[in-house]
Write an enzyme that holds these catalytic residues in place. Structure first.
Site, PDB file in Angstrom:
ATOM      1  N   LYS A  42       0.813  -1.204   0.000  1.00  0.00           N
ATOM      2  CA  LYS A  42       0.000   0.000   0.000  1.00  0.00           C
ATOM      3  C   LYS A  42       0.850   1.259   0.000  1.00  0.00           C
ATOM      4  O   LYS A  42       0.362   2.342  -0.268  1.00  0.00           O
ATOM      5  CB  LYS A  42      -0.879   0.035   1.290  1.00  0.00           C
ATOM      6  CG  LYS A  42      -1.761  -1.161   1.480  1.00  0.00           C
ATOM      7  CD  LYS A  42      -2.361  -1.094   2.912  1.00  0.00           C
ATOM      8  CE  LYS A  42      -3.035  -2.404   3.206  1.00  0.00           C
ATOM      9  NZ  LYS A  42      -3.281  -2.544   4.662  1.00  0.00           N
ATOM     10  N   GLY A  43       2.123   1.094   0.363  1.00  0.00           N
ATOM     11  CA  GLY A  43       2.977   2.260   0.629  1.00  0.00           C
ATOM     12  C   GLY A  43       3.106   3.248  -0.517  1.00  0.00           C
ATOM     13  O   GLY A  43       3.350   4.436  -0.294  1.00  0.00           O
ATOM     14  N   GLU A  98       7.256   2.144  -6.440  1.00  0.00           N
ATOM     15  CA  GLU A  98       7.408   1.743  -5.036  1.00  0.00           C
ATOM     16  C   GLU A  98       7.637   2.973  -4.157  1.00  0.00           C
ATOM     17  O   GLU A  98       8.102   4.008  -4.632  1.00  0.00           O
ATOM     18  CB  GLU A  98       8.621   0.813  -4.893  1.00  0.00           C
ATOM     19  CG  GLU A  98       8.275  -0.653  -4.796  1.00  0.00           C
ATOM     20  CD  GLU A  98       7.588  -1.036  -3.489  1.00  0.00           C
ATOM     21  OE1 GLU A  98       6.997  -0.185  -2.799  1.00  0.00           O
ATOM     22  OE2 GLU A  98       7.640  -2.222  -3.158  1.00  0.00           O
ATOM     23  N   ASP A  99       7.324   2.814  -2.886  1.00  0.00           N
ATOM     24  CA  ASP A  99       7.617   3.908  -1.961  1.00  0.00           C
ATOM     25  C   ASP A  99       9.059   3.836  -1.462  1.00  0.00           C
ATOM     26  O   ASP A  99       9.706   4.859  -1.273  1.00  0.00           O
ATOM     27  CB  ASP A  99       6.641   3.918  -0.774  1.00  0.00           C
ATOM     28  CG  ASP A  99       6.585   2.592  -0.042  1.00  0.00           C
ATOM     29  OD1 ASP A  99       6.925   1.551  -0.652  1.00  0.00           O
ATOM     30  OD2 ASP A  99       6.222   2.580   1.140  1.00  0.00           O
ATOM     31  N   ASP A 102      14.453  -1.165   0.467  1.00  0.00           N
ATOM     32  CA  ASP A 102      15.197  -1.374   1.706  1.00  0.00           C
ATOM     33  C   ASP A 102      16.247  -2.461   1.428  1.00  0.00           C
ATOM     34  O   ASP A 102      17.304  -2.179   0.869  1.00  0.00           O
ATOM     35  CB  ASP A 102      14.199  -1.768   2.797  1.00  0.00           C
ATOM     36  CG  ASP A 102      14.796  -1.785   4.179  1.00  0.00           C
ATOM     37  OD1 ASP A 102      16.028  -1.803   4.300  1.00  0.00           O
ATOM     38  OD2 ASP A 102      14.036  -1.796   5.169  1.00  0.00           O
ATOM     39  N   LYS A 130      16.920   3.315   0.521  1.00  0.00           N
ATOM     40  CA  LYS A 130      17.796   3.149   1.693  1.00  0.00           C
ATOM     41  C   LYS A 130      19.065   2.464   1.218  1.00  0.00           C
ATOM     42  O   LYS A 130      19.162   1.237   1.210  1.00  0.00           O
ATOM     43  CB  LYS A 130      17.101   2.281   2.747  1.00  0.00           C
ATOM     44  CG  LYS A 130      16.249   3.065   3.721  1.00  0.00           C
ATOM     45  CD  LYS A 130      15.835   2.192   4.889  1.00  0.00           C
ATOM     46  CE  LYS A 130      15.010   2.997   5.888  1.00  0.00           C
ATOM     47  NZ  LYS A 130      14.490   2.163   6.980  1.00  0.00           N
ATOM     48  N   PHE A 151      13.673   5.301  10.593  1.00  0.00           N
ATOM     49  CA  PHE A 151      12.293   4.827  10.537  1.00  0.00           C
ATOM     50  C   PHE A 151      11.400   5.953  10.040  1.00  0.00           C
ATOM     51  O   PHE A 151      11.051   6.844  10.795  1.00  0.00           O
ATOM     52  CB  PHE A 151      11.847   4.336  11.925  1.00  0.00           C
ATOM     53  CG  PHE A 151      10.754   3.323  11.829  1.00  0.00           C
ATOM     54  CD1 PHE A 151       9.636   3.533  11.028  1.00  0.00           C
ATOM     55  CD2 PHE A 151      10.843   2.131  12.531  1.00  0.00           C
ATOM     56  CE1 PHE A 151       8.629   2.595  10.918  1.00  0.00           C
ATOM     57  CE2 PHE A 151       9.841   1.172  12.438  1.00  0.00           C
ATOM     58  CZ  PHE A 151       8.741   1.407  11.628  1.00  0.00           C
ATOM     59  N   ASP A 158       4.037   3.680   6.404  1.00  0.00           N
ATOM     60  CA  ASP A 158       3.356   3.448   7.683  1.00  0.00           C
ATOM     61  C   ASP A 158       4.275   2.902   8.766  1.00  0.00           C
ATOM     62  O   ASP A 158       5.379   2.434   8.495  1.00  0.00           O
ATOM     63  CB  ASP A 158       2.229   2.422   7.487  1.00  0.00           C
ATOM     64  CG  ASP A 158       2.773   0.992   7.341  1.00  0.00           C
ATOM     65  OD1 ASP A 158       3.705   0.790   6.535  1.00  0.00           O
ATOM     66  OD2 ASP A 158       2.302   0.091   8.061  1.00  0.00           O
ATOM     67  N   ARG A 164       0.159   6.907   7.284  1.00  0.00           N
ATOM     68  CA  ARG A 164       0.281   6.963   5.826  1.00  0.00           C
ATOM     69  C   ARG A 164      -0.219   8.292   5.264  1.00  0.00           C
ATOM     70  O   ARG A 164       0.189   8.715   4.190  1.00  0.00           O
ATOM     71  CB  ARG A 164      -0.520   5.825   5.171  1.00  0.00           C
ATOM     72  CG  ARG A 164       0.022   4.434   5.435  1.00  0.00           C
ATOM     73  CD  ARG A 164      -0.613   3.448   4.478  1.00  0.00           C
ATOM     74  NE  ARG A 164      -0.484   2.057   4.898  1.00  0.00           N
ATOM     75  CZ  ARG A 164       0.535   1.262   4.606  1.00  0.00           C
ATOM     76  NH1 ARG A 164       1.543   1.718   3.906  1.00  0.00           N
ATOM     77  NH2 ARG A 164       0.557   0.006   5.003  1.00  0.00           N
TER      78      ARG A 164
END
Ligand code: PRP
Length: 179
Positions: A42-43, A98-99, A102, A130, A151, A158, A164
């Site tokens: 959902k990001g 994509e958000d 990582d 990242k 973070f 989220d 969000r």
């Protein structure tokens, strides 16, 4: 600023400016094409909706929801598809939105999966990267911001499904996720 945030990392203005730059570059690349743009739920939803409105080429939209089974070798078998796309990707120019990247697990697997399904090209557009956390070989074709291992929440991202809807990207207070 939300009380659970330690500080704002990226303001609304910073995000809008950079997303516009990236959108313009992607738009130039896809002139004359009709890419199939796949948002990863959902990001990515907020970034996705801002990004697609910067494109002037015709686009088709679809969505996937995935989750990982944890680490392991890069293969689509390790990625659990919770919601698949409705469209056939064979012969299509695909853009995955994509958000955040990582470890790279999700995108490395997704890219391999869509290529296996016969996509003509698969490009990755991400809001955040990242860089220090990569475990799988994958680099975005377009990236808005490199960030440290912090973070982050907001603008789609989220913690425990919350935050969000924050219009900026903030760094969450340790006390929120360590309690
Ligand atoms: C996040 C993010 C990527 C993935 C990145 O999704 O949206 O899909 O993790 O991590 P990786 O590079 O280590 O694979 P998440 O599972 O938190 O789901 P969400 O988008 O619904 O928040």
């Amino acid at each position: 600023m939300h009380q659970d945030c330690e500080r704002i990392l990226l303001t609304q203005e910073m995000i809008a400016r950079r997303v516009a730059e990236v959108g313009k570059a992607v738009d130039a690349h896809y002139a004359g094409k009709t890419p199939l743009i796949i948002g990863i739920l959902k990001g990515s939803i907020i970034f996705f909706s801002d990004f697609i409105r910067l494109l002037t080429c015709p686009v088709e939209l679809d969505f996937m929801a995935v989750s990982s089974y944890g680490s392991g070798s890069v293969s689509s078998g390790n990625l659990r598809i919770k919601k698949d796309i409705d469209r056939d990707v064979a012969g299509r120019d695909v853009i995955i939105v994509e958000d955040i990247i990582d470890s790279g697990f999700t995108l490395a697997n997704l890219k391999a999966l869509l290529s296996e399904r016969g996509a003509k090209s698969v490009a990755v557009v991400t809001l955040l990267n990242k860089i220090g956390r990569r475990e799988y070989e994958i680099e975005p074709d377009y990236n808005c911001f490199n960030i440290e291992n912090e973070f982050v929440v907001g603008y789609g991202l989220d913690y425990d499904q919350k935050y969000r809807n924050l219009p900026y990207i903030g760094i969450l207070k340790r006390s929120v996720y360590e309690k």
